[in-house]
Motif scaffolding. Structure first.
Motif, PDB file in Angstrom:
ATOM      1  N   THR A  33       0.840  -1.190   0.000  1.00  0.00           N
ATOM      2  CA  THR A  33       0.000   0.000   0.000  1.00  0.00           C
ATOM      3  C   THR A  33       0.879   1.246   0.000  1.00  0.00           C
ATOM      4  O   THR A  33       2.061   1.178   0.351  1.00  0.00           O
ATOM      5  N   PHE A  34       0.274   2.372  -0.390  1.00  0.00           N
ATOM      6  CA  PHE A  34       1.016   3.638  -0.371  1.00  0.00           C
ATOM      7  C   PHE A  34       1.410   4.007   1.065  1.00  0.00           C
ATOM      8  O   PHE A  34       2.472   4.574   1.282  1.00  0.00           O
ATOM      9  N   GLU A  35       0.552   3.676   2.032  1.00  0.00           N
ATOM     10  CA  GLU A  35       0.881   3.936   3.440  1.00  0.00           C
ATOM     11  C   GLU A  35       2.182   3.238   3.809  1.00  0.00           C
ATOM     12  O   GLU A  35       3.074   3.822   4.413  1.00  0.00           O
ATOM     13  N   SER A  79      -9.978   6.540  -9.179  1.00  0.00           N
ATOM     14  CA  SER A  79      -9.288   6.483  -7.897  1.00  0.00           C
ATOM     15  C   SER A  79      -8.079   5.546  -7.943  1.00  0.00           C
ATOM     16  O   SER A  79      -8.156   4.435  -8.466  1.00  0.00           O
ATOM     17  N   ILE A  80      -6.957   6.034  -7.395  1.00  0.00           N
ATOM     18  CA  ILE A  80      -5.733   5.222  -7.348  1.00  0.00           C
ATOM     19  C   ILE A  80      -5.509   4.780  -5.918  1.00  0.00           C
ATOM     20  O   ILE A  80      -5.355   5.607  -5.023  1.00  0.00           O
ATOM     21  N   THR A  81      -5.539   3.479  -5.687  1.00  0.00           N
ATOM     22  CA  THR A  81      -5.509   2.972  -4.319  1.00  0.00           C
ATOM     23  C   THR A  81      -4.298   2.103  -4.015  1.00  0.00           C
ATOM     24  O   THR A  81      -3.918   1.960  -2.860  1.00  0.00           O
ATOM     25  N   GLU A  82      -3.706   1.504  -5.055  1.00  0.00           N
ATOM     26  CA  GLU A  82      -2.578   0.587  -4.829  1.00  0.00           C
ATOM     27  C   GLU A  82      -1.419   0.943  -5.724  1.00  0.00           C
ATOM     28  O   GLU A  82      -1.617   1.211  -6.909  1.00  0.00           O
ATOM     29  N   PRO A  83      -0.199   0.922  -5.187  1.00  0.00           N
ATOM     30  CA  PRO A  83       0.949   1.263  -6.033  1.00  0.00           C
ATOM     31  C   PRO A  83       1.225   0.195  -7.103  1.00  0.00           C
ATOM     32  O   PRO A  83       0.971  -0.988  -6.875  1.00  0.00           O
ATOM     33  N   THR A  84       1.729   0.620  -8.230  1.00  0.00           N
ATOM     34  CA  THR A  84       2.164  -0.328  -9.266  1.00  0.00           C
ATOM     35  C   THR A  84       3.547  -0.866  -8.859  1.00  0.00           C
ATOM     36  O   THR A  84       4.203  -0.298  -7.977  1.00  0.00           O
ATOM     37  N   PRO A  85       4.027  -1.936  -9.502  1.00  0.00           N
ATOM     38  CA  PRO A  85       5.335  -2.504  -9.123  1.00  0.00           C
ATOM     39  C   PRO A  85       6.479  -1.489  -9.147  1.00  0.00           C
ATOM     40  O   PRO A  85       7.268  -1.435  -8.193  1.00  0.00           O
ATOM     41  N   ILE A  86       6.541  -0.645 -10.167  1.00  0.00           N
ATOM     42  CA  ILE A  86       7.662   0.317 -10.210  1.00  0.00           C
ATOM     43  C   ILE A  86       7.516   1.342  -9.084  1.00  0.00           C
ATOM     44  O   ILE A  86       8.509   1.760  -8.482  1.00  0.00           O
ATOM     45  N   GLN A  87       6.273   1.706  -8.777  1.00  0.00           N
ATOM     46  CA  GLN A  87       6.043   2.653  -7.667  1.00  0.00           C
ATOM     47  C   GLN A  87       6.450   2.038  -6.332  1.00  0.00           C
ATOM     48  O   GLN A  87       7.042   2.701  -5.482  1.00  0.00           O
ATOM     49  N   ARG A  88       6.156   0.747  -6.162  1.00  0.00           N
ATOM     50  CA  ARG A  88       6.518   0.066  -4.910  1.00  0.00           C
ATOM     51  C   ARG A  88       8.021   0.088  -4.656  1.00  0.00           C
ATOM     52  O   ARG A  88       8.466   0.213  -3.526  1.00  0.00           O
ATOM     53  N   ALA A 135      10.880   0.769 -16.869  1.00  0.00           N
ATOM     54  CA  ALA A 135       9.672  -0.057 -16.861  1.00  0.00           C
ATOM     55  C   ALA A 135       8.823   0.385 -18.040  1.00  0.00           C
ATOM     56  O   ALA A 135       8.862   1.545 -18.445  1.00  0.00           O
ATOM     57  N   LYS A 136       8.033  -0.561 -18.541  1.00  0.00           N
ATOM     58  CA  LYS A 136       7.349  -0.299 -19.811  1.00  0.00           C
ATOM     59  C   LYS A 136       6.360   0.867 -19.716  1.00  0.00           C
ATOM     60  O   LYS A 136       5.919   1.232 -18.618  1.00  0.00           O
ATOM     61  N   THR A 137       6.007   1.393 -20.857  1.00  0.00           N
ATOM     62  CA  THR A 137       5.037   2.468 -20.959  1.00  0.00           C
ATOM     63  C   THR A 137       3.734   2.038 -20.298  1.00  0.00           C
ATOM     64  O   THR A 137       3.283   0.916 -20.498  1.00  0.00           O
ATOM     65  N   GLY A 138       3.163   2.927 -19.503  1.00  0.00           N
ATOM     66  CA  GLY A 138       1.897   2.630 -18.836  1.00  0.00           C
ATOM     67  C   GLY A 138       2.062   1.996 -17.461  1.00  0.00           C
ATOM     68  O   GLY A 138       1.074   1.648 -16.817  1.00  0.00           O
ATOM     69  N   SER A 139       3.313   1.870 -16.983  1.00  0.00           N
ATOM     70  CA  SER A 139       3.518   1.195 -15.700  1.00  0.00           C
ATOM     71  C   SER A 139       3.457   2.160 -14.506  1.00  0.00           C
ATOM     72  O   SER A 139       3.635   1.729 -13.367  1.00  0.00           O
ATOM     73  N   GLY A 140       3.199   3.429 -14.761  1.00  0.00           N
ATOM     74  CA  GLY A 140       3.004   4.373 -13.656  1.00  0.00           C
ATOM     75  C   GLY A 140       4.269   5.099 -13.228  1.00  0.00           C
ATOM     76  O   GLY A 140       4.420   5.467 -12.056  1.00  0.00           O
ATOM     77  N   LYS A 141       5.153   5.358 -14.177  1.00  0.00           N
ATOM     78  CA  LYS A 141       6.424   6.007 -13.819  1.00  0.00           C
ATOM     79  C   LYS A 141       6.240   7.466 -13.397  1.00  0.00           C
ATOM     80  O   LYS A 141       7.011   7.973 -12.590  1.00  0.00           O
ATOM     81  N   THR A 142       5.214   8.135 -13.920  1.00  0.00           N
ATOM     82  CA  THR A 142       5.034   9.560 -13.551  1.00  0.00           C
ATOM     83  C   THR A 142       4.803   9.702 -12.044  1.00  0.00           C
ATOM     84  O   THR A 142       5.504  10.457 -11.367  1.00  0.00           O
ATOM     85  N   LEU A 143       3.819   8.952 -11.515  1.00  0.00           N
ATOM     86  CA  LEU A 143       3.565   9.053 -10.073  1.00  0.00           C
ATOM     87  C   LEU A 143       4.720   8.475  -9.269  1.00  0.00           C
ATOM     88  O   LEU A 143       4.961   8.903  -8.141  1.00  0.00           O
ATOM     89  N   ALA A 144       5.450   7.520  -9.861  1.00  0.00           N
ATOM     90  CA  ALA A 144       6.597   6.935  -9.145  1.00  0.00           C
ATOM     91  C   ALA A 144       7.612   8.016  -8.770  1.00  0.00           C
ATOM     92  O   ALA A 144       8.262   7.924  -7.732  1.00  0.00           O
TER      93      ALA A 144
HETATM   94  P1  ADP Z   1       4.451   5.524 -17.768  1.00  0.00           P
HETATM   95  O1  ADP Z   1       5.067   6.870 -17.535  1.00  0.00           O
HETATM   96  O2  ADP Z   1       5.171   4.424 -17.074  1.00  0.00           O
HETATM   97  O3  ADP Z   1       4.253   5.246 -19.227  1.00  0.00           O
HETATM   98  P2  ADP Z   1       2.143   6.762 -16.594  1.00  0.00           P
HETATM   99  O4  ADP Z   1       2.798   7.358 -15.425  1.00  0.00           O
HETATM  100  O5  ADP Z   1       1.829   7.670 -17.734  1.00  0.00           O
HETATM  101  O6  ADP Z   1       2.987   5.527 -17.133  1.00  0.00           O
HETATM  102  O7  ADP Z   1       0.816   6.015 -16.091  1.00  0.00           O
HETATM  103  C1  ADP Z   1      -0.065   5.347 -16.974  1.00  0.00           C
HETATM  104  C2  ADP Z   1      -1.488   5.401 -16.425  1.00  0.00           C
HETATM  105  O8  ADP Z   1      -1.589   4.637 -15.241  1.00  0.00           O
HETATM  106  C3  ADP Z   1      -1.956   6.810 -16.066  1.00  0.00           C
HETATM  107  O9  ADP Z   1      -3.259   6.986 -16.558  1.00  0.00           O
HETATM  108  C4  ADP Z   1      -1.934   6.827 -14.559  1.00  0.00           C
HETATM  109  O10 ADP Z   1      -2.892   7.707 -14.023  1.00  0.00           O
HETATM  110  C5  ADP Z   1      -2.236   5.396 -14.219  1.00  0.00           C
HETATM  111  N1  ADP Z   1      -1.682   4.979 -12.906  1.00  0.00           N
HETATM  112  C6  ADP Z   1      -0.493   5.360 -12.377  1.00  0.00           C
HETATM  113  N2  ADP Z   1      -0.292   4.769 -11.185  1.00  0.00           N
HETATM  114  C7  ADP Z   1      -1.383   4.019 -10.933  1.00  0.00           C
HETATM  115  C8  ADP Z   1      -1.771   3.156  -9.850  1.00  0.00           C
HETATM  116  N3  ADP Z   1      -0.978   2.998  -8.795  1.00  0.00           N
HETATM  117  N4  ADP Z   1      -2.978   2.528  -9.936  1.00  0.00           N
HETATM  118  C9  ADP Z   1      -3.769   2.704 -11.016  1.00  0.00           C
HETATM  119  N5  ADP Z   1      -3.462   3.486 -12.069  1.00  0.00           N
HETATM  120  C10 ADP Z   1      -2.285   4.138 -12.051  1.00  0.00           C
END
Ligand code: ADP
Ligand code: MG
Length: 247
Positions: free
Chosen positions: A26-28, A46-55, A71-80
Motif C-alpha cells: 500500500t502507499f501507506e 481512484s488510485i488505491t494501490e501502487p504499481t510494481p515500479i512505484q513500490r 519499466a514499460k510504458t503505462g507502468s506508472g512512472k510519472t507518479l513513481a
Molecule cells: P508511464 O510513464 O510508465 O508510461 P504513466 O505514469 O503515464 O505511465 O501512467 C499510466 C497510467 O496509469 C496513467 O493513466 C496513470 O494515471 C495510471 N496509474 C499510475 N499509477 C497508478 C496506480 N498505482 N494505480 C492505477 N493506475 C495508475
C-alpha cells in the motif's frame, strides 16, 4: 524475466533494503504522506494501490537516492517520481530563504508530455492544499514570458531541456541560482531526450546542477542513450529494471 534491482557499488553486500520494500503493498506502507494518498483516492479514477515500479521506486526516492527506473510504458512512472518529489518539497520548511530558482526540475522530451506532467503535478498540489507552486515552460514563450513565469518563485519547473536552455540564455534562470536552489532533477522519458536532439540543451543545465541534487531518470527502454545520460547526470544510482522493459 525477473525484476532486477542493481544497487550502487557503494552499498553492495549490505543488508537488503529492497526486500522489505517489495512486501509493501500500500502507499501507506511505502511511507507516503496521507495528503497525497487522499489526493490519489479522490482522482476521477481512484488510485488505491501502487504499481510494481512505484513500490520499488517511491521508498528509494524518499530516502534521497539517485534512481534509474526502467519499466514499460503505462507502468506508472510519472507518479513513481511525482509522489515522493512532492512529499520532499512539502517537507522543505525553509521558506524564509528567498528562492531564486525552483527546487525541482522535471525535464521531458516534448511539449505535449510537459503539459501532461504539469497537469498531474498541479492537480496533486491543489488536492493536497499545500503552498507548493509549479510552472511549465512552453516553446512559444518569449524571453519576457520566461522571466514572468519564473519570477513567481515556483518550486517545481516542468519543461523541455530547450526551454530551460532558452531561459538560461535569456537570463530568466541564473546558473548561480540553480546551483543554490536545485534539490531534485527528473529526466522523464529519458530514452527520447537525446534522440530528440536535446543533448546540448541538457549540458547547458547539467553544468550547474549541484552535487547534492538528487537525480532521477525514468525510461521505457534501456538504450545506449539512457546509459549516456546516467553517466552524465547521476551519482551511483540504484538501477531498477522491471520485467517487460521495451527494447
Ligand atoms: P508511464 O510513464 O510508465 O508510461 P504513466 O505514469 O503515464 O505511465 O501512467 C499510466 C497510467 O496509469 C496513467 O493513466 C496513470 O494515471 C495510471 N496509474 C499510475 N499509477 C497508478 C496506480 N498505482 N494505480 C492505477 N493506475 C495508475
Ligand atoms: Mg511516462
Amino acid at each position: 524475466e525477473e525484476e532486477v534491482i542493481e544497487e550502487p557499488d557503494a552499498i553492495k553486500g549490505q543488508p537488503d533494503v529492497e526486500e522489505e520494500e517489495d512486501e509493501a503493498r500500500t502507499f501507506e506502507e511505502l511511507g507516503l504522506d496521507p495528503r497525497l494518498i487522499r489526493a490519489l483516492n479522490k482522482k476521477e479514477i481512484s488510485i488505491t494501490e501502487p504499481t510494481p515500479i512505484q513500490r520499488v521506486a517511491i521508498p528509494l526516492i524518499l530516502q534521497g537516492k539517485d534512481v534509474v527506473a526502467r519499466a514499460k510504458t503505462g507502468s506508472g512512472k510519472t507518479l513513481a517520481y511525482l509522489l515522493p518529489l512532492l512529499q520532499k518539497l512539502f517537507g522543505m520548511t525553509d521558506s524564509s530563504r528567498k528562492k531564486l530558482a525552483p527546487s525541482a526540475f522535471i525535464l521531458v522530451p516534448s511539449g505535449e508530455l510537459c503539459q501532461q506532467v504539469f497537469k498531474e503535478v498541479s492537480s496533486l498540489i491543489d488536492s493536497c492544499k499545500v503552498q507548493s507552486k509549479a510552472v511549465q515552460l512552453t516553446s512559444n514563450m518569449l524571453a519576457s514570458d520566461l522571466r514572468n513565469a519564473l519570477a513567481g518563485q515556483p518550486d517545481i519547473l516542468v519543461s523541455t531541456p530547450s526551454c530551460v536552455a532558452k531561459s538560461l540564455s535569456a537570463g530568466a534562470l541564473k546558473s548561480e541560482s540553480i546551483n543554490d536552489s536545485l534539490e531534485i532533477l527528473v529526466l522523464d522519458e529519458a530514452d527520447l531526450l537525446l534522440s530528440f536532439g536535446y543533448e546540448d540543451d541538457l549540458k547547458a543545465l547539467t553544468a550547474h546542477v549541484p552535487r547534492r541534487c538528487q537525480c532521477l531518470l525514468m525510461s521505457a527502454t534501456s538504450s545506449a542513450d539512457v546509459d549516456k545520460l546516467k553517466k552524465l547526470i547521476l551519482h551511483n544510482p540504484y538501477v531498477l529494471t522491471l520485467p517487460e522493459v521495451e527494447g
